[in-house]
Design a protein around this motif. Structure first.
Motif, PDB file in Angstrom:
ATOM      1  N   HIS A   1      16.549  40.278  12.146  1.00 39.11           N
ATOM      2  CA  HIS A   1      15.869  40.923  13.032  1.00 39.11           C
ATOM      3  C   HIS A   1      16.841  41.688  13.497  1.00 39.11           C
ATOM      4  O   HIS A   1      16.948  42.096  13.493  1.00 39.11           O
ATOM      5  CB  HIS A   1      14.991  40.089  14.549  1.00 39.11           C
TER       6      HIS A   1
ATOM      7  N   SER B   1      17.863  41.681  16.746  1.00 37.83           N
ATOM      8  CA  SER B   1      17.518  41.021  17.906  1.00 37.83           C
ATOM      9  C   SER B   1      19.267  41.342  17.928  1.00 37.83           C
ATOM     10  O   SER B   1      20.050  41.585  18.901  1.00 37.83           O
ATOM     11  CB  SER B   1      17.291  40.337  18.353  1.00 37.83           C
TER      12      SER B   1
ATOM     13  N   GLN C   1      21.076  43.732  20.189  1.00 27.13           N
ATOM     14  CA  GLN C   1      21.498  43.157  22.005  1.00 27.13           C
ATOM     15  C   GLN C   1      23.147  43.211  22.145  1.00 27.13           C
ATOM     16  O   GLN C   1      22.965  43.397  22.991  1.00 27.13           O
ATOM     17  CB  GLN C   1      19.943  42.218  22.031  1.00 27.13           C
TER      18      GLN C   1
ATOM     19  N   ARG D   1      12.873  39.716   5.038  1.00 23.36           N
ATOM     20  CA  ARG D   1      12.491  38.148   5.620  1.00 23.36           C
ATOM     21  C   ARG D   1      11.754  37.930   4.172  1.00 23.36           C
ATOM     22  O   ARG D   1      11.035  38.820   3.791  1.00 23.36           O
ATOM     23  CB  ARG D   1      11.985  37.820   6.309  1.00 23.36           C
TER      24      ARG D   1
ATOM     25  N   GLN E   1      11.586  47.101  12.282  1.00 19.72           N
ATOM     26  CA  GLN E   1      11.938  46.993  13.654  1.00 19.72           C
ATOM     27  C   GLN E   1      13.018  47.973  14.730  1.00 19.72           C
ATOM     28  O   GLN E   1      13.137  48.812  14.368  1.00 19.72           O
ATOM     29  CB  GLN E   1      12.272  45.737  14.130  1.00 19.72           C
TER      30      GLN E   1
ATOM     31  N   GLU F   1      13.769  47.299  17.723  1.00 19.67           N
ATOM     32  CA  GLU F   1      14.548  46.406  19.349  1.00 19.67           C
ATOM     33  C   GLU F   1      14.758  47.200  20.621  1.00 19.67           C
ATOM     34  O   GLU F   1      15.301  48.803  20.742  1.00 19.67           O
ATOM     35  CB  GLU F   1      15.928  45.758  19.484  1.00 19.67           C
TER      36      GLU F   1
ATOM     37  N   PHE G   1      10.363  32.422  22.122  1.00 16.23           N
ATOM     38  CA  PHE G   1      11.669  32.893  21.742  1.00 16.23           C
ATOM     39  C   PHE G   1      12.505  32.575  22.474  1.00 16.23           C
ATOM     40  O   PHE G   1      12.999  32.318  23.428  1.00 16.23           O
ATOM     41  CB  PHE G   1      11.842  34.340  21.086  1.00 16.23           C
TER      42      PHE G   1
ATOM     43  N   PHE H   1      15.697  33.427  22.450  1.00 11.08           N
ATOM     44  CA  PHE H   1      16.074  34.487  23.196  1.00 11.08           C
ATOM     45  C   PHE H   1      15.365  35.168  24.460  1.00 11.08           C
ATOM     46  O   PHE H   1      15.672  35.379  25.007  1.00 11.08           O
ATOM     47  CB  PHE H   1      17.410  36.010  22.588  1.00 11.08           C
ATOM     48  N   THR H   2      14.749  34.354  24.721  1.00  9.56           N
ATOM     49  CA  THR H   2      14.452  34.898  25.480  1.00  9.56           C
ATOM     50  C   THR H   2      12.898  34.070  26.509  1.00  9.56           C
ATOM     51  O   THR H   2      12.791  33.117  26.364  1.00  9.56           O
ATOM     52  CB  THR H   2      12.316  36.246  25.476  1.00  9.56           C
TER      53      THR H   2
ATOM     54  N   GLY I   1       7.451  41.823  19.666  1.00 11.77           N
ATOM     55  CA  GLY I   1       7.488  40.501  20.671  1.00 11.77           C
ATOM     56  C   GLY I   1       7.676  41.037  21.251  1.00 11.77           C
ATOM     57  O   GLY I   1       9.224  41.412  21.633  1.00 11.77           O
ATOM     58  N   SER I   2       8.665  39.702  23.150  1.00 12.78           N
ATOM     59  CA  SER I   2       8.873  40.294  24.119  1.00 12.78           C
ATOM     60  C   SER I   2       9.324  39.033  24.701  1.00 12.78           C
ATOM     61  O   SER I   2       9.325  38.561  24.596  1.00 12.78           O
ATOM     62  CB  SER I   2       8.447  41.487  25.110  1.00 12.78           C
ATOM     63  N   GLY I   3      10.169  39.825  25.934  1.00 10.26           N
ATOM     64  CA  GLY I   3      10.506  38.325  27.097  1.00 10.26           C
ATOM     65  C   GLY I   3      11.030  38.879  28.390  1.00 10.26           C
ATOM     66  O   GLY I   3      12.702  39.530  27.836  1.00 10.26           O
TER      67      GLY I   3
ATOM     68  N   ALA J   1      13.914  42.199  26.709  1.00 11.51           N
ATOM     69  CA  ALA J   1      13.823  42.960  25.155  1.00 11.51           C
ATOM     70  C   ALA J   1      12.509  42.972  25.022  1.00 11.51           C
ATOM     71  O   ALA J   1      11.540  42.007  25.543  1.00 11.51           O
ATOM     72  CB  ALA J   1      15.234  41.901  25.036  1.00 11.51           C
ATOM     73  N   PHE J   2      12.208  43.252  23.901  1.00 12.83           N
ATOM     74  CA  PHE J   2      11.306  43.177  23.256  1.00 12.83           C
ATOM     75  C   PHE J   2      11.770  43.656  21.188  1.00 12.83           C
ATOM     76  O   PHE J   2      13.155  44.763  21.772  1.00 12.83           O
ATOM     77  CB  PHE J   2      10.336  43.779  23.951  1.00 12.83           C
ATOM     78  N   GLY J   3      11.350  42.994  20.575  1.00 15.39           N
ATOM     79  CA  GLY J   3      11.255  43.619  18.998  1.00 15.39           C
ATOM     80  C   GLY J   3      10.038  43.913  18.677  1.00 15.39           C
ATOM     81  O   GLY J   3       8.959  43.225  18.610  1.00 15.39           O
TER      82      GLY J   3
END
Ligand code: PHE
Length: 357
Positions: free
Chosen positions: A173, A175, A178, A199, A212, A214, A253, A255-256, A286-288, A309-311
């Motif tokens: 990803h 991420s 970040q 992946r 992606q 980020e 996630f 990380f969030t 995905g985010s958070g 953050a979001f991806g």
């Protein structure tokens, strides 16, 4: 002497290249050349003979020297003419108006996304596609035993025999960027990080390499509400509509915390993909709120700064916007597909001129 003159002038006229001319020069007026040898004989002549032969020999030598020079220039001219004939180009011909190459939808969408987030004050950060497992996992609060590592179908790089450090990975990803952005720029921070990720997965909406972008925003008072607003603004600008249906689903996630996945309403009816109608939902990101441990791993004090953050899947949102039904075609390099879905090279997306027009 007249014979010599006729012989050499004839040979010079017939010479076909510079090497042949040089041979003739050596033969005639080089140190041991025919004419030079005759000049050496002058010493043995009577003064009267010498007075006759000396100037005549000198004149002959001069004549041959200038014949050589003239022929050399003529050969060079001929070579230039030949080259100009070969390289001739009619610059008055009309330009080719049939567009050949196109901008790939992924490049186009990356530019569109960058233009939208630039408007909201986000700059672009990048990181390597081969990264350490620390950046890809540990720093993002995914320790060694965490099930998320298995879920991600990670491609591991090989280490040399005897090197027992943890293997590097093809980043799963964006991420990890970040962490790199936090390390490099500190807080407050607003960046997006577009790029390729990997992946082991393959079907109509998954390919082993995809893209992606980020997003990361850190400051002293950022909340989930900021995240929601930014994403809604983004989605409207990106799809160039006043309204789209988004679904925020509570998720997880490492990380969030809290985390949300965002889906967009669409329909696949008749095999064509349409946004904003139908009963299907396609997950696009995905985010958070960034986990405090992640902020600390980036070298920033989580007591002072927090953020979101979001991806987001670039390929996914390209499929949605441009009605491309199969992700795998993105990577087939089929020229017919590229001509159909590609973009003209000179249309740089920007919010004022229109993203995709
Ligand atoms: N990295 C997550 C993924 O690839 C997406 C994500 C990014 C989620 C940032 C939350 C915050 O699925």
């Amino acid at each position: 002497m007249d014979d010599l003159k006729a012989k050499y002038l004839g040979l010079i006229a017939a010479a076909s290249d510079e090497a042949a001319l040089e041979d003739l020069r050596v033969q005639a007026i080089g140190k041991k050349g025919e004419i030079s040898l005759m000049m050496r004989e002058l010493g043995r002549m009577s003064p009267e003979e010498r007075q006759m032969a000396g100037p005549a020999l000198n004149a002959l030598k001069d004549e041959i020297t200038s014949a050589l020079a003239a022929k050399k220039a003529a050969l060079a001219d001929a070579a230039l003419d030949e080259r100009l004939r070969g390289e001739w180009l009619d610059v008055t011909l009309p330009a080719r108006n049939r567009r050949q190459g196109t901008i790939h939808p992924i490049s186009q969408v990356t530019e569109e996304v960058t233009a939208i987030f630039a408007e909201m004050g986000f700059s672009v950060a990048e990181g390597p596609r081969i990264d350490s497992d620390w950046y890809n996992f540990d720093a993002l609060n995914i320790p060694g035993h965490h099930p998320a590592r298995a879920e991600m179908d990670t491609f591991y790089m090989a280490r040399a025999a005897g090197d027992d450090r943890a293997p590097n990975v093809l980043r799963t990803h964006t991420s990890p960027v970040q962490i790199r952005a936090m390390e490099k720029m500190g807080a407050p921070l607003r960046v997006i990080c577009p790029g390729g990720v990997y992946r082991a997965d393959y079907d109509q909406t998954h390919t082993p390499m995809f893209h992606q972008v980020e997003g990361l925003a850190l400051d002293r008072d950022i909340s989930m509400a900021n995240l929601k607003w930014v994403l809604e603004e983004f989605v409207k600008a990106y799809f160039e509509v006043d309204h789209v249906d988004l679904r925020f689903r509570a998720s997880h996630f490492p990380f969030t915390e809290p985390s949300a996945e965002v889906d967009i309403r669409c329909s696949w009816e008749g095999g064509t993909l349409k946004v904003g109608e139908g009963d299907d939902w396609l997950e696009i990101l995905g985010s958070g709120m960034v986990h405090p441990k992640v902020i600390a791993a980036g070298g920033i004090d989580p007591e002072v700064y927090q953020g979101f953050a979001f991806g987001m899947g670039i390929d996914r949102i390209a499929m949605l916007k441009y009605g491309i039904p199969d992700l795998r075609a993105f990577f087939d390099s089929d020229l017919r597909w590229l001509r159909h879905y590609g973009f003209a090279a000179l249309d740089m997306p920007n919010l004022h001129g229109g993203l995709s027009r």
